[in-house]
Design a protein around this motif. Structure first.
Motif, PDB file in Angstrom:
ATOM      1  N   THR A  36       0.849  -1.184   0.000  1.00  0.00           N
ATOM      2  CA  THR A  36       0.000   0.000   0.000  1.00  0.00           C
ATOM      3  C   THR A  36       0.888   1.238   0.000  1.00  0.00           C
ATOM      4  OG1 THR A  36      -1.786  -1.133   1.157  1.00  0.00           O
ATOM      5  CG2 THR A  36      -1.777   1.273   1.257  1.00  0.00           C
ATOM      6  N   PRO A  43      -3.823   0.646  -2.987  1.00  0.00           N
ATOM      7  CA  PRO A  43      -3.815  -0.481  -2.051  1.00  0.00           C
ATOM      8  C   PRO A  43      -2.806  -1.541  -2.468  1.00  0.00           C
ATOM      9  CG  PRO A  43      -6.056   0.123  -2.661  1.00  0.00           C
ATOM     10  CD  PRO A  43      -5.140   0.855  -3.593  1.00  0.00           C
ATOM     11  N   GLY A  44      -2.189  -2.164  -1.504  1.00  0.00           N
ATOM     12  CA  GLY A  44      -1.191  -3.194  -1.794  1.00  0.00           C
ATOM     13  C   GLY A  44      -1.772  -4.390  -2.494  1.00  0.00           C
TER      14      GLY A  44
END
Length: 234
Positions: A184, A228-229
């Motif tokens: 993220t 977002p990761g």
């Protein structure tokens, strides 16, 4: 000599607090470092007094640096499971606070303050090479104490991780060979439509600690993009 440089920083500590919407008795923290917090840390390392001629000269240049923050999970080696980042809320009793009307409050006031637990962040600052050389030197031998958002949040490791000529090198100093989009991350954007949110955390002046008057702290909005990761966009 390259025109642009990339400075890699590691913000690792048992407590961190990155306020961006704190008012009166409630002092919240964001889940990522704010630009005002990172630049405040740098100004302390460089020994720039609030409202000093040196701050007035350098702070606008520092604010122009493009910032990317990376949430780096803290891994428990025994089972390779990342620890969740938690919020801790503490409270303090404070005297001589300012009322919403602008007057002073003579009674003790409870303030609730939030902190992040088990957080680790990589920060990449991109911009003028000569300016970032000065920042890197200050972080390796800070003039004043540095902390992760508040004075009670002391770094657990050296912050400076290297000055590089490419973004790829700066990322490797923080996350090795892993791709950036596996984590993220939050980055500055140039055009409004590229962003996902706006934060009022780009400092114009850190002021003298007062909330009003000509020497008050001043900030302007910064447009950011939250990725977002594990989510790929290609």
């Amino acid at each position: 000599m390259f025109d642009s440089a990339y400075l890699a920083l590691l913000l690792d500590g048992p407590l961190q607090s990155w306020g961006f919407a704190s008012r009166f008795q409630r002092r919240t923290t964001g889940m990522h470092p704010t630009k005002s917090g990172v630049l405040g840390l740098i100004c302390a390392a460089m020994g720039l007094g609030k409202r000093s001629p040196e701050e007035n000269e350098l702070l606008p240049k520092l604010a122009e640096l493009r910032m990317t923050t990376i949430a780096i999970p803290r891994i428990v080696e025994a089972d390779s499971i990342p620890l969740p980042v938690l919020r801790l809320e503490d409270y303090h009793t404070v005297l001589d606070t300012r009322r919403a009307s602008g007057g002073m409050n003579t009674d003790a006031v409870i303030t609730r303050r939030q902190y992040l637990l088990d957080a680790r962040f990589g920060v990449i600052l991109e911009g003028d090479w000569q300016l970032l050389e000065k920042v890197a030197a200050a972080l390796q031998d800070p003039r004043w104490g540095v902390w992760l958002g508040r004075k009670s949040c002391i770094p657990a490791e050296p912050i400076h991780r290297g000055l590089f000529s490419s973004g790829v090198e700066s990322q490797r100093a923080l996350i090795s060979e892993a791709p950036l989009d596996a984590f993220t991350n939050v980055s500055d954007v140039e055009r409004f439509e590229e962003g996902t949110d706006s934060l009022n955390d780009r400092p114009v002046s850190f002021g003298d600690g007062t909330s009003s008057g000509p020497d008050k702290r001043q900030f302007v909005p910064r447009r950011i993009r939250l990725q977002p990761g594990g989510v790929r966009t290609d």
